[in-house]
Design a protein around this motif. Structure first.
Motif, PDB file in Angstrom:
ATOM      1  N   VAL A   1      -9.486   9.121  -4.893  1.00 16.84           N
ATOM      2  CA  VAL A   1      -8.483   8.236  -5.494  1.00 16.84           C
ATOM      3  C   VAL A   1      -9.159   6.908  -5.797  1.00 16.84           C
ATOM      4  CG1 VAL A   1      -6.276   7.054  -5.157  1.00 16.84           C
ATOM      5  CG2 VAL A   1      -6.593   9.360  -4.225  1.00 16.84           C
ATOM      6  N   ASP A   2      -9.131   6.511  -7.079  1.00 15.52           N
ATOM      7  CA  ASP A   2      -9.788   5.255  -7.444  1.00 15.52           C
ATOM      8  C   ASP A   2      -8.985   4.372  -8.397  1.00 15.52           C
ATOM      9  OD1 ASP A   2     -10.068   6.791  -9.726  1.00 15.52           O
ATOM     10  OD2 ASP A   2     -12.191   6.359 -10.004  1.00 15.52           O
ATOM     11  N   GLY A   3      -7.855   4.843  -8.868  1.00 17.70           N
ATOM     12  CA  GLY A   3      -7.054   4.049  -9.798  1.00 17.70           C
ATOM     13  C   GLY A   3      -5.914   3.331  -9.105  1.00 17.70           C
ATOM     14  N   LYS A   4      -5.315   2.387  -9.797  1.00 21.33           N
ATOM     15  CA  LYS A   4      -4.232   1.641  -9.153  1.00 21.33           C
ATOM     16  C   LYS A   4      -2.842   2.099  -9.583  1.00 21.33           C
ATOM     17  CE  LYS A   4      -3.753  -2.921  -9.998  1.00 21.33           C
ATOM     18  NZ  LYS A   4      -4.118  -4.315 -10.258  1.00 21.33           N
ATOM     19  N   ASP A   5      -2.753   3.322 -10.108  1.00 20.93           N
ATOM     20  CA  ASP A   5      -1.467   3.904 -10.469  1.00 20.93           C
ATOM     21  C   ASP A   5      -0.792   4.431  -9.201  1.00 20.93           C
ATOM     22  OD1 ASP A   5       0.610   5.703 -11.226  1.00 20.93           O
ATOM     23  OD2 ASP A   5      -0.354   6.047 -13.166  1.00 20.93           O
ATOM     24  N   LEU A   6       0.306   3.803  -8.823  1.00 24.02           N
ATOM     25  CA  LEU A   6       1.025   4.148  -7.596  1.00 24.02           C
ATOM     26  C   LEU A   6       1.489   5.601  -7.602  1.00 24.02           C
ATOM     27  CD1 LEU A   6       2.399   3.441  -4.899  1.00 24.02           C
ATOM     28  CD2 LEU A   6       4.346   2.575  -6.244  1.00 24.02           C
ATOM     29  N   GLU A   7       1.983   6.074  -8.723  1.00 17.94           N
ATOM     30  CA  GLU A   7       2.497   7.445  -8.797  1.00 17.94           C
ATOM     31  C   GLU A   7       1.376   8.471  -8.587  1.00 17.94           C
ATOM     32  OE1 GLU A   7       5.746   8.183  -8.667  1.00 17.94           O
ATOM     33  OE2 GLU A   7       5.954   6.005  -8.549  1.00 17.94           O
ATOM     34  N   VAL A   8       0.199   8.177  -9.110  1.00 12.41           N
ATOM     35  CA  VAL A   8      -0.938   9.085  -8.917  1.00 12.41           C
ATOM     36  C   VAL A   8      -1.333   9.110  -7.442  1.00 12.41           C
ATOM     37  CG1 VAL A   8      -3.386   9.472  -9.459  1.00 12.41           C
ATOM     38  CG2 VAL A   8      -1.783   8.867 -11.286  1.00 12.41           C
ATOM     39  N   ALA A   9      -1.337   7.955  -6.792  1.00 14.96           N
ATOM     40  CA  ALA A   9      -1.684   7.890  -5.365  1.00 14.96           C
ATOM     41  C   ALA A   9      -0.667   8.649  -4.519  1.00 14.96           C
ATOM     42  CB  ALA A   9      -1.784   6.437  -4.910  1.00 14.96           C
ATOM     43  N   LYS A  10       0.611   8.489  -4.816  1.00 12.01           N
ATOM     44  CA  LYS A  10       1.643   9.231  -4.071  1.00 12.01           C
ATOM     45  C   LYS A  10       1.497  10.728  -4.308  1.00 12.01           C
ATOM     46  CE  LYS A  10       5.359   6.824  -5.392  1.00 12.01           C
ATOM     47  NZ  LYS A  10       6.728   6.249  -5.421  1.00 12.01           N
ATOM     48  N   TYR A  11       1.205  11.094  -5.544  1.00 11.58           N
ATOM     49  CA  TYR A  11       0.995  12.499  -5.890  1.00 11.58           C
ATOM     50  C   TYR A  11      -0.202  13.073  -5.123  1.00 11.58           C
ATOM     51  CZ  TYR A  11      -0.017  16.581  -8.818  1.00 11.58           C
ATOM     52  OH  TYR A  11      -0.282  17.844  -9.276  1.00 11.58           O
ATOM     53  N   ALA A  12      -1.271  12.296  -5.031  1.00 12.37           N
ATOM     54  CA  ALA A  12      -2.465  12.736  -4.295  1.00 12.37           C
ATOM     55  C   ALA A  12      -2.129  13.007  -2.831  1.00 12.37           C
ATOM     56  CB  ALA A  12      -3.575  11.691  -4.411  1.00 12.37           C
ATOM     57  N   MET A  13      -1.358  12.116  -2.213  1.00 13.31           N
ATOM     58  CA  MET A  13      -0.985  12.305  -0.802  1.00 13.31           C
ATOM     59  C   MET A  13      -0.116  13.559  -0.639  1.00 13.31           C
ATOM     60  SD  MET A  13      -2.606   9.739   0.439  1.00 13.31           S
ATOM     61  CE  MET A  13      -3.611   9.402  -0.996  1.00 13.31           C
ATOM     62  N   ALA A  14       0.790  13.771  -1.589  1.00 15.32           N
ATOM     63  CA  ALA A  14       1.646  14.965  -1.538  1.00 15.32           C
ATOM     64  C   ALA A  14       0.809  16.228  -1.706  1.00 15.32           C
ATOM     65  CB  ALA A  14       2.728  14.886  -2.610  1.00 15.32           C
ATOM     66  N   LEU A  15      -0.169  16.193  -2.629  1.00 12.45           N
ATOM     67  CA  LEU A  15      -1.046  17.346  -2.834  1.00 12.45           C
ATOM     68  C   LEU A  15      -1.835  17.681  -1.578  1.00 12.45           C
ATOM     69  CD1 LEU A  15      -2.694  16.941  -6.365  1.00 12.45           C
ATOM     70  CD2 LEU A  15      -1.095  18.698  -5.612  1.00 12.45           C
ATOM     71  N   ILE A  16      -2.368  16.654  -0.943  1.00  9.93           N
ATOM     72  CA  ILE A  16      -3.145  16.872   0.283  1.00  9.93           C
ATOM     73  C   ILE A  16      -2.265  17.534   1.335  1.00  9.93           C
ATOM     74  CG2 ILE A  16      -4.334  15.730   2.198  1.00  9.93           C
ATOM     75  CD1 ILE A  16      -5.248  13.591   0.095  1.00  9.93           C
TER      76      ILE A  16
ATOM     77  N   LYS B   1       4.301   6.387   3.945  1.00 12.45           N
ATOM     78  CA  LYS B   1       4.819   7.548   4.681  1.00 12.45           C
ATOM     79  C   LYS B   1       3.947   8.784   4.431  1.00 12.45           C
ATOM     80  CE  LYS B   1       8.742  10.686   4.551  1.00 12.45           C
ATOM     81  NZ  LYS B   1       9.891  11.053   3.753  1.00 12.45           N
ATOM     82  N   ARG B   2       3.622   9.015   3.174  1.00 12.70           N
ATOM     83  CA  ARG B   2       2.800  10.183   2.821  1.00 12.70           C
ATOM     84  C   ARG B   2       1.386  10.059   3.373  1.00 12.70           C
ATOM     85  NH1 ARG B   2       4.556  11.646  -3.422  1.00 12.70           N
ATOM     86  NH2 ARG B   2       6.784  11.854  -2.983  1.00 12.70           N
ATOM     87  N   PHE B   3       0.837   8.848   3.329  1.00 13.49           N
ATOM     88  CA  PHE B   3      -0.511   8.619   3.872  1.00 13.49           C
ATOM     89  C   PHE B   3      -0.520   8.871   5.384  1.00 13.49           C
ATOM     90  CE2 PHE B   3      -3.729   5.850   5.809  1.00 13.49           C
ATOM     91  CZ  PHE B   3      -4.871   6.335   5.194  1.00 13.49           C
ATOM     92  N   GLU B   4       0.468   8.347   6.083  1.00 13.43           N
ATOM     93  CA  GLU B   4       0.538   8.544   7.536  1.00 13.43           C
ATOM     94  C   GLU B   4       0.677  10.027   7.888  1.00 13.43           C
ATOM     95  OE1 GLU B   4       3.750   5.884   8.518  1.00 13.43           O
ATOM     96  OE2 GLU B   4       2.387   4.174   8.764  1.00 13.43           O
ATOM     97  N   GLN B   5       1.404  10.779   7.066  1.00 13.52           N
ATOM     98  CA  GLN B   5       1.557  12.221   7.306  1.00 13.52           C
ATOM     99  C   GLN B   5       0.212  12.935   7.248  1.00 13.52           C
ATOM    100  OE1 GLN B   5       4.383  13.306   4.242  1.00 13.52           O
ATOM    101  NE2 GLN B   5       6.106  13.285   5.667  1.00 13.52           N
TER     102      GLN B   5
END
Length: 157
Positions: free
Chosen positions: A46-61, A99-103
């Motif tokens: 993850v290297d961009g500052k798009d919040l939705e992409v970061a949340k999506y990445a956490m959900a994917l993981i 929340k997603r990161f902590e999960q």
């Protein structure tokens, strides 16, 4: 001539049965004995500052861990750098992203923040949400390359 054909069939049949006995069993007991080195190794970047992409990445993981059968079946590395650092500042972090990161951290994901990015943005690990460590190599892209050399599958949401 007829007996030779029967003998040949018996030999082929015997070899087939012997080969079947040599195949590994697919039982759950056998799967539980899979060594740790056989875990799926995955690198999320993850290297961009798009919040939705970061949340999506956490959900994917999170989904990926579940799909593999749980944290004991997968080794996940998350490498964050560049503008994405700002998304993980503990005082400014989006509640859903947090929340997603902590999960994922609770499931054993190893999260690394680029040392060079922290210097560029004048941040330390103390400024970031709990769960990050500094990248093993100061430059995140070098760390990403090293992980790929170690056999990690690269995923960039």
């Amino acid at each position: 001539m007829f007996t030779m054909s029967i003998k040949r069939r018996l030999v082929v049949s015997a070899l087939t049965v012997a080969a079947l006995f040599m195949l590994p069993l697919g039982s759950p007991l056998h799967a539980a004995e899979t060594p740790a080195k056989d875990k799926v190794k995955v690198l999320y970047h993850v290297d961009g500052k798009d919040l939705e992409v970061a949340k999506y990445a956490m959900a994917l993981i999170n989904k990926h861990i579940d799909a593999e059968g749980g944290p004991d079946k997968i080794d996940v590395e998350l490498v964050v750098h560049g503008p994405a650092l700002e998304l993980f500042e503990k005082d400014k972090m989006d509640p859903e992203l947090k929340k997603r990161f902590e999960q994922i951290v609770d499931k054993g994901v190893h999260a690394e923040m680029c040392q060079v990015s922290m210097k560029m943005y004048n941040k330390t690990l103390d400024n970031l949400v709990k769960g990050f460590v500094a990248t093993l190599h100061p430059v995140a892209v070098k760390r990403i390359a090293d992980l790929q050399k170690e056999g990690y599958i690269y995923i960039k949401p």
